[in-house]
Design a protein around this motif. Sequence first.
Motif, short mmCIF file in Angstrom:
data_model
loop_
_atom_site.label_atom_id
_atom_site.label_comp_id
_atom_site.label_asym_id
_atom_site.label_seq_id
_atom_site.Cartn_x
_atom_site.Cartn_y
_atom_site.Cartn_z
N HIS A 136 22.99 0.17 14.63
CA HIS A 136 24.27 -0.12 13.99
C HIS A 136 24.44 -1.61 13.68
CE1 HIS A 136 24.65 0.41 18.40
NE2 HIS A 136 25.26 -0.75 18.35
N LEU A 178 22.90 4.62 17.28
CA LEU A 178 23.88 4.53 16.20
C LEU A 178 25.26 4.70 16.82
CD1 LEU A 178 22.45 6.49 13.12
CD2 LEU A 178 23.16 4.09 13.19
N ASN A 208 28.64 3.88 16.03
CA ASN A 208 29.62 3.41 15.05
C ASN A 208 30.46 4.57 14.55
OD1 ASN A 208 28.04 4.82 13.20
ND2 ASN A 208 26.99 2.99 12.46
N LYS A 265 30.84 5.09 11.19
CA LYS A 265 30.55 5.05 9.76
C LYS A 265 29.76 6.28 9.31
CE LYS A 265 30.36 -0.03 9.80
NZ LYS A 265 29.52 -1.21 9.55
N ASP A 266 29.62 6.40 8.00
CA ASP A 266 28.77 7.43 7.42
C ASP A 266 27.33 6.96 7.52
OD1 ASP A 266 27.45 9.33 5.95
OD2 ASP A 266 28.35 8.79 4.02
N ASN A 267 26.54 7.63 8.34
CA ASN A 267 25.15 7.23 8.58
C ASN A 267 24.14 8.10 7.83
OD1 ASN A 267 25.63 5.10 10.68
ND2 ASN A 267 26.51 6.84 11.77
N SER A 268 24.61 8.80 6.81
CA SER A 268 23.76 9.78 6.13
C SER A 268 22.49 9.15 5.54
CB SER A 268 24.54 10.52 5.04
OG SER A 268 25.10 9.61 4.11
N ILE A 302 20.94 6.43 6.57
CA ILE A 302 20.04 6.08 7.68
C ILE A 302 19.33 7.32 8.20
CG2 ILE A 302 19.93 5.18 10.04
CD1 ILE A 302 22.26 3.35 9.35
N LYS A 319 23.53 8.99 19.18
CA LYS A 319 24.70 8.79 18.33
C LYS A 319 25.96 8.79 19.19
CE LYS A 319 27.10 8.51 14.50
NZ LYS A 319 28.29 7.94 15.16
#
Length: 263
Positions: free
Chosen positions: A106, A133, A135, A137-140, A142, A171
């Motif tokens: 992140h 990860l 966070n 946020k949208d991690n798509s 990554i 996550k």
Amino acid sequence: MFNRIYIEITNICNLNCDFCPITNRKKKSMTKEEFEIIIKKIKDYTNHIYLHVKGEPLMHNDLDSLLKIANKYNLNVNITTNARLLKDKLDIINKNKVRQLNISLHSFKSLKEIEELLNTLDKIKDIYISLRLWNNKDNSEILKLLEKHYNKKIILTNKRFTISDNIYLDKDILFEWPTLNKDIISNYGTCKGAKKQLAILVDGKVVPCCLDNDGIMNLGNIFNSSLEEILNSTRYKNIVSGFNNNKLTEDLCKRCEYRNRFN
């Protein structure tokens, strides 16, 4: 025995991430002599050390010597890092015994940086790697990159996904570090701090957990006292007794949202 003891070998960092609070403590890196003093004093109390509180451990100029000292006393070494210096420190990591690398994905700003990191990780053998990860946020994008690199579909049904035998994706949501400037969340609750873990700051202060970033809950100094003496202190005993009875005795604990994960 503690599940882990954190050792802050340096509080100097090469990044200034918005999720990490700024510490007002004097910038310092631990000497190898100081590190060995600590190791000798804690080796009978844990099997796992984590080189982390604040700062970037890979920035330490004598990391090789510190790892050799930890290896000499047969302690499992776990390193939490932003991994920006991992490529430069690869030889040191590979030639010493390191159990696990916890990498803060992140903290990365671009997919290109993460792709370069993954190529570096391919050169590491026999070490557990936790790709974090943490966070909101949208991690798509990554996740797509990880799927492509490791040729494996990632399905996050819980907090940990096994990518391979030694590589994991962890996550979790973003959390705020506790500070005395925040309002009290609760006077009641429990925690693994002090009971299952301790942290030792770069100046030798011993605190109940790795989220005490400014050494507010100072239990004593490892350079001046034995760990046994510190664990027999009134403050330490009050903290543990409080946790065991669902009471928070420390002002910082009352303002810690991360602690709620243990309730």
